[in-house]
Design an enzyme around this catalytic site. Structure first.
Site, PDB file in Angstrom:
ATOM      1  N   ASP A 171      22.313   5.246  28.423  1.00  0.00           N
ATOM      2  CA  ASP A 171      22.958   6.147  27.474  1.00  0.00           C
ATOM      3  C   ASP A 171      21.985   6.670  26.425  1.00  0.00           C
ATOM      4  O   ASP A 171      22.355   7.501  25.595  1.00  0.00           O
ATOM      5  CB  ASP A 171      24.128   5.429  26.784  1.00  0.00           C
ATOM      6  N   ASP A 315      36.421  -4.919  27.336  1.00  0.00           N
ATOM      7  CA  ASP A 315      36.437  -5.928  28.393  1.00  0.00           C
ATOM      8  C   ASP A 315      37.780  -6.661  28.458  1.00  0.00           C
ATOM      9  O   ASP A 315      38.438  -6.698  29.502  1.00  0.00           O
ATOM     10  CB  ASP A 315      35.279  -6.906  28.209  1.00  0.00           C
TER      11      ASP A 315
END
Length: 705
Positions: A171, A315
């Site tokens: 990224d 998550d």
């Protein structure tokens, strides 16, 4: 049909047991009889604790629940004021904090009393039936040195190469990373923008890759060679299994371990979750996805729309969505990767703030108590995980409550002090002893108070705001891999704890003054002074943890005893063994004392999976039969060999916790007190030292962890 018939007789037994427990809890007793009952139950707990096994443990838990129940019933039925007053308001706040703490205690018992200890399942003998796996390594702005080890270790995973694809998800869109990925022979993916941070990065890769399963590693989490062979058996066997999670093991010490010098005898801060909580909730099919060191089924991710992007704890939220859709998850308590712990206490606090805010967001936008798809046990498992991050305000209440009576003369307890001892002390003793029995291998007594105190001031506001406005805030990455070049005391992070310590010192001073002048009730003064002194012990250890110790190595050393050989420029050799191994050098043990000139150029052969490979190095120093060497710049092949020797061994992290001592609660409290005193002395010394050099020379690295 047979299963339901087998469980039918259990319901009346369970109802009878609950009825007996309720009768025990609510039965009123005079003070003398209550003391006698408390001593009898303590004796029963001591007898049960002398035996090993699940049945004695359940008895210890049952006794703890019973004493806690009697304490709460006494608090609710006896100690509340009938009149509205300032004292009643203060008492209500304290009672709310106690109710929270007792609820968390009971939920923790339910989570941890019967943990599921899974073993790896074998894969099909026919390798042709093994599925394809994409390995994702997301990165944002970490240095290449941190990511290289993970990529090279992932490329060495023991899996058919035609069904294993490694992907660097950059990224940060850095050309050096693209070049390294090409040199290492792995895939490289970038995207436009950084929407949804790590979750968006992973979802972008999901749309461009095709593996049946996805293994995810944070860029500093280096997998061992056997990772896929250990985890994939369960996924191949069970088509409804969406996730296999393994522990997050850290080969560098966390800030508490390093700054307080408690390792290896005291378990690390993260060990309770991975050693007790995850196996416990796995019993109820509620184990969480922790963002790294896990394998997920692509079809399950597709069913829930990919990695969750609604919260900053993508998550756990992804696992919740999977459970709502009927997927199962599994936890294997076998360390199969190792990463870097946060380097400083400030970085640790920052990471936990994000976790706390994210769990509060989930509680607000996708509350596990509401909606369809979850079993009752799953709802309670998620509830316990989320409520854990709301501990800040109750912890602050406990840390400041003694000042109400000792300084201002306010009565937050509408009861006789001896009655508070008769009901409250057994609750504290039983809960401490029970936690020591269940959690002792993974969390020593009273350390949870240190960790919660460290975070309380900093997480109180973010969790509250997340409940009110869950869309506020952004994903903050965690500092990893930095260096601390000189020791320093982090005044900025420690200021709230110093303030709280001052409040408790004032409370103790007020209590001493009242004792000397006879202006207070003796028993009430003693109880509150003892409470404030306990708070001061915990706060001193927290302040001490802000005394940062140096971490000057560019790469952490890992204890590793491997056969090795020194090769000298004249062609002679010397057999030796590594004592520790790092990416920058090694400590070697020679068979006998030798004399080697410093800076001599040598080659160190470390015997790894594929045999011997000589790595160029130079001698730093020799002491007796021990030598330290520093590696010269390595080729990619040499570096890959070294990485495999350090990190890829299947047994690299087994037995890592063998040095933990047995938890003895009072001894542990004494050690915390000594660590706090020593740390306060260091804090004073570091604060008054000459400031002719900067406290930190190397900025930390940030990681999507």
């Amino acid at each position: 049909m047979r299963a339901s018939a087998d469980t039918r007789p259990r319901l009346p037994i369970a109802l009878l047991a609950l009825g007996c427990m309720a009768l025990f809890v609510v039965t009123p007793l005079d003070l003398r009889t209550q003391f006698a009952l408390a001593f009898a139950m303590l004796a029963a707990a001591l007898v049960a604790a002398a035996f090993r096994g699940r049945t004695p443990t359940l008895l210890v838990v049952l006794l703890s629940v019973a004493t806690t129940g009697r304490y709460l019933w006494w608090r609710l039925s006896t100690t509340l004021s009938a009149d509205w007053s300032f004292d009643a308001v203060l008492g209500g706040i304290l009672l709310a904090a106690e109710l929270y703490a007792c609820a968390m205690l009971l939920l923790a018992y339910g989570q941890s009393v019967a943990g599921l200890r899974r073993k790896p399942l074998p894969l099909p003998e026919d390798v042709a039936r093994w599925p394809s796996v994409d390995v994702y390594i997301p990165t944002y702005n970490e240095p290449l040195d941190v990511v290289r080890a993970t990529v090279l270790a992932a490329a060495a995973l023991d899996w058919p190469k035609d069904r294993l694809h490694i992907w660097v998800l950059d990224d940060g869109r850095r050309e050096a990373f693209r070049a390294f990925a090409g040199e290492a022979g792995v895939g490289y993916l970038i995207r436009e923008g950084n929407a949804h941070a790590k979750a968006g990065n992973l979802n972008h890769a999901l749309g461009l890759t095709k593996g049946e399963y996805i293994a995810i590693f944070d860029c500093d989490h280096v997998p061992v060679r056997s990772f896929l062979q250990v985890t994939m058996g369960w996924l191949v066997r069970d088509p409804k299994l969406a996730l296999v999670q393994t522990p997050h093991h850290f080969y560098s010490p966390d800030p508490f371990t390093r700054n307080l010098r408690t390792g290896p005898r005291v378990p690390g801060e993260s060990e309770l979750f991975y050693g007790v909580i995850q196996p416990g909730i796995d019993t109820w099919n509620a184990s969480f996805f922790c963002g790294s060191c896990a394998v997920l089924r692509r079809s399950a991710l597709a069913k829930v729309g990919g990695i969750a992007v609604e919260t900053v704890t993508e998550d756990a939220h992804t696992a919740l969505k999977m459970h709502r859709r009927g997927w199962r998850t599994a936890y294997l308590d076998v360390p199969q990767a190792a990463g870097l712990a946060t380097e400083t206490l400030a970085a640790h606090v920052g990471q936990r703030i994000r976790w706390a805010r994210g769990m509060a967001q989930i509680f607000r936008v996708d509350n596990p108590l509401l909606g369809r798809g979850l079993t009752l046990s799953q709802r309670f498992s998620y509830l316990a995980a989320m409520l854990h991050f709301f501990a800040a305000i109750p912890r602050l209440v406990f840390l400041t409550a003694p000042i109400a009576y000792l300084v201002f003369g306010r009565h937050v307890f509408n009861a006789l002090p001896l009655a508070a001892v008769a009901y409250g002390l057994p609750h504290l003793i039983h809960s401490t002893a029970c936690n020591a029995r269940i959690h002792g291998r993974f969390r020593h007594s009273f350390w949870s108070e240190v960790y919660e105190t460290c975070l309380a001031w900093y997480t109180a506001l973010p969790t509250t705001l997340a409940l009110i406005a869950p869309r506020l805030g952004k994903f903050n990455v965690t500092a990893k891999g930095g260096r601390v070049d000189v020791p320093y005391f982090d005044w900025r992070i420690a200021r709230p704890w110093i303030l709280l310590a001052a409040i408790n010192v004032a409370a103790i001073a007020g209590g001493v003054y009242k004792l000397r002048t006879g202006k207070g009730e003796l028993d009430s003064l003693v109880i509150n002074v003892a409470w404030a002194m306990h708070n001061l012990v915990i706060l001193a250890a927290t302040i001490a943890a802000a005394c940062e110790r140096p971490q000057v190595r560019a790469a952490h050393r890992v204890p590793a005893r491997l056969p090795a050989m020194l090769r000298f420029a004249d062609g002679t050799t010397a057999r030796c063994e590594t004592r520790d191994l790092g990416r920058d050098g090694a400590s070697l043990v020679l068979p006998a004392a030798v004399r080697l000139p410093r800076r001599e150029q040598v080659w160190v052969s470390v015997f790894s999976f594929e045999g011997e490979r000589a790595l160029p190095a130079e001698i730093l120093d020799v002491t007796g039969s021990a030598a330290r060497v520093r590696f010269a710049p390595l080729s990619l092949e040499d570096e890959a060999h070294l990485i495999r020797a350090i990190f890829s061994r299947a047994d690299a992290w087994l037995g890592w916790t063998d040095g933990h001592e047995r938890d003895r609660p009072m001894l542990t409290l004494g050690r915390i007190a000594r660590a706090g005193i020593a740390g306060l002395s260091r804090a004073v010394a570091l604060s008054v030292r000459p400031r002719s050099f900067p406290a930190r020379l190397s900025p930390p690295v940030r990681s999507e962890a």
